[in-house]
Design a protein around this motif. Structure first.
Motif, PDB file in Angstrom:
ATOM      1  N   LEU A 133       0.852  -1.125  -0.078  1.00 15.66           N
ATOM      2  CA  LEU A 133       0.033   0.031   0.023  1.00 15.66           C
ATOM      3  C   LEU A 133       0.894   1.262  -0.042  1.00 15.66           C
ATOM      4  O   LEU A 133       0.457   2.160  -0.528  1.00 15.66           O
ATOM      5  N   LEU A 134       2.015   1.158   0.823  1.00 12.83           N
ATOM      6  CA  LEU A 134       2.870   2.502   0.783  1.00 12.83           C
ATOM      7  C   LEU A 134       3.516   2.676  -0.416  1.00 12.83           C
ATOM      8  O   LEU A 134       3.531   3.858  -1.183  1.00 12.83           O
ATOM      9  N   ILE A 135       4.053   1.481  -1.096  1.00 16.24           N
ATOM     10  CA  ILE A 135       4.576   1.690  -2.155  1.00 16.24           C
ATOM     11  C   ILE A 135       3.748   2.162  -3.318  1.00 16.24           C
ATOM     12  O   ILE A 135       3.993   3.252  -4.185  1.00 16.24           O
ATOM     13  N   ASP A 136       2.453   1.536  -3.401  1.00 18.02           N
ATOM     14  CA  ASP A 136       1.307   1.982  -4.349  1.00 18.02           C
ATOM     15  C   ASP A 136       0.993   3.522  -4.125  1.00 18.02           C
ATOM     16  O   ASP A 136       0.805   3.939  -5.367  1.00 18.02           O
ATOM     17  N   SER A 137       1.042   4.098  -2.906  1.00 20.59           N
ATOM     18  CA  SER A 137       0.626   5.257  -2.795  1.00 20.59           C
ATOM     19  C   SER A 137       1.674   6.104  -3.272  1.00 20.59           C
ATOM     20  O   SER A 137       1.318   7.500  -3.566  1.00 20.59           O
ATOM     21  N   HIS A 138       2.730   5.949  -3.573  1.00 25.62           N
ATOM     22  CA  HIS A 138       3.860   6.816  -4.008  1.00 25.62           C
ATOM     23  C   HIS A 138       4.245   6.724  -5.460  1.00 25.62           C
ATOM     24  O   HIS A 138       4.558   7.448  -5.937  1.00 25.62           O
ATOM     25  N   ARG A 139       3.311   5.623  -6.157  1.00 26.69           N
ATOM     26  CA  ARG A 139       3.600   5.571  -7.529  1.00 26.69           C
ATOM     27  C   ARG A 139       3.263   6.660  -8.326  1.00 26.69           C
ATOM     28  O   ARG A 139       2.125   7.397  -8.084  1.00 26.69           O
ATOM     29  N   GLU A 140       4.011   7.046  -9.422  1.00 24.27           N
ATOM     30  CA  GLU A 140       3.726   8.043 -10.078  1.00 24.27           C
ATOM     31  C   GLU A 140       3.801   9.477  -9.442  1.00 24.27           C
ATOM     32  O   GLU A 140       3.353  10.396 -10.138  1.00 24.27           O
ATOM     33  N   LEU A 141       4.114   9.531  -8.321  1.00 25.37           N
ATOM     34  CA  LEU A 141       4.249  10.909  -7.755  1.00 25.37           C
ATOM     35  C   LEU A 141       5.560  11.522  -8.024  1.00 25.37           C
ATOM     36  O   LEU A 141       6.814  10.805  -7.956  1.00 25.37           O
ATOM     37  N   SER A 142       5.701  12.885  -7.949  1.00 25.29           N
ATOM     38  CA  SER A 142       7.046  13.602  -8.068  1.00 25.29           C
ATOM     39  C   SER A 142       7.672  13.521  -6.662  1.00 25.29           C
ATOM     40  O   SER A 142       7.097  13.002  -5.748  1.00 25.29           O
TER      41      SER A 142
ATOM     42  N   ALA B  29       5.884  15.682  -4.257  1.00 25.31           N
ATOM     43  CA  ALA B  29       4.566  14.915  -3.792  1.00 25.31           C
ATOM     44  C   ALA B  29       4.887  13.784  -2.795  1.00 25.31           C
ATOM     45  O   ALA B  29       3.870  13.754  -1.846  1.00 25.31           O
ATOM     46  N   SER B  30       5.627  12.967  -3.206  1.00 24.86           N
ATOM     47  CA  SER B  30       5.978  11.946  -2.319  1.00 24.86           C
ATOM     48  C   SER B  30       6.477  12.297  -1.006  1.00 24.86           C
ATOM     49  O   SER B  30       5.926  11.636   0.081  1.00 24.86           O
ATOM     50  N   THR B  31       7.273  13.389  -0.927  1.00 25.43           N
ATOM     51  CA  THR B  31       7.960  13.958   0.409  1.00 25.43           C
ATOM     52  C   THR B  31       6.588  14.547   1.203  1.00 25.43           C
ATOM     53  O   THR B  31       6.472  14.281   2.482  1.00 25.43           O
ATOM     54  N   ALA B  32       5.590  14.979   0.508  1.00 20.81           N
ATOM     55  CA  ALA B  32       4.540  15.613   1.272  1.00 20.81           C
ATOM     56  C   ALA B  32       3.675  14.555   1.613  1.00 20.81           C
ATOM     57  O   ALA B  32       2.807  14.811   2.605  1.00 20.81           O
ATOM     58  N   LEU B  33       3.259  13.574   0.936  1.00 22.78           N
ATOM     59  CA  LEU B  33       2.622  12.439   1.393  1.00 22.78           C
ATOM     60  C   LEU B  33       3.129  11.849   2.451  1.00 22.78           C
ATOM     61  O   LEU B  33       2.482  11.471   3.518  1.00 22.78           O
ATOM     62  N   ASN B  34       4.522  11.832   2.642  1.00 20.40           N
ATOM     63  CA  ASN B  34       5.284  10.881   3.945  1.00 20.40           C
ATOM     64  C   ASN B  34       5.102  12.019   4.884  1.00 20.40           C
ATOM     65  O   ASN B  34       4.658  11.446   5.976  1.00 20.40           O
ATOM     66  N   ALA B  35       4.963  13.371   4.867  1.00 16.98           N
ATOM     67  CA  ALA B  35       4.806  14.242   5.990  1.00 16.98           C
ATOM     68  C   ALA B  35       3.409  14.057   6.376  1.00 16.98           C
ATOM     69  O   ALA B  35       3.282  13.880   7.880  1.00 16.98           O
ATOM     70  N   ARG B  36       2.570  13.994   5.419  1.00 17.75           N
ATOM     71  CA  ARG B  36       1.024  14.007   6.073  1.00 17.75           C
ATOM     72  C   ARG B  36       0.931  12.574   6.725  1.00 17.75           C
ATOM     73  O   ARG B  36       0.123  12.523   7.889  1.00 17.75           O
ATOM     74  N   LEU B  37       1.582  11.610   6.085  1.00 17.21           N
ATOM     75  CA  LEU B  37       1.167  10.305   6.916  1.00 17.21           C
ATOM     76  C   LEU B  37       1.742  10.230   8.120  1.00 17.21           C
ATOM     77  O   LEU B  37       1.323   9.711   9.253  1.00 17.21           O
TER      78      LEU B  37
END
Length: 77
Positions: A29-38, A41-49
């Motif tokens: 799930l974690l890998i899939d959530s980052h797929r195709e993100l810049s 955007a990946s760093t921002a997703l990690n921060a929110r998570l």
């Protein structure tokens, strides 16, 4: 309560049938959530998570211990 460092992934409504299967599911799930993100955007997703999970944990002593442990090997990452 001390920080749990043992594998603790599980589905609350199911008994464990295979070791770490829920951990594998989370990793996917974690890998899939980052797929195709810049990278940004990946760093921002990690921060929110991190903030969402920290809020869910809520215990400052647990969060402090987690940050200490995570920072121990920051020069090797």
């Amino acid at each position: 309560m001390p920080l749990n460092l043992q594998a603790n992934f599980h589905y609350p409504d199911q008994s464990a049938q295979r070791d770490y299967s829920a951990g594998d599911d989370f990793y996917q799930l974690l890998i899939d959530s980052h797929r195709e993100l810049s990278d940004e955007a990946s760093t921002a997703l990690n921060a929110r998570l991190i903030l969402l999970l920290a809020n869910h944990i809520g215990d400052i002593s647990i969060l402090q211990e987690a940050l200490r442990l995570a920072g121990e090997n920051k020069d090797t990452a």
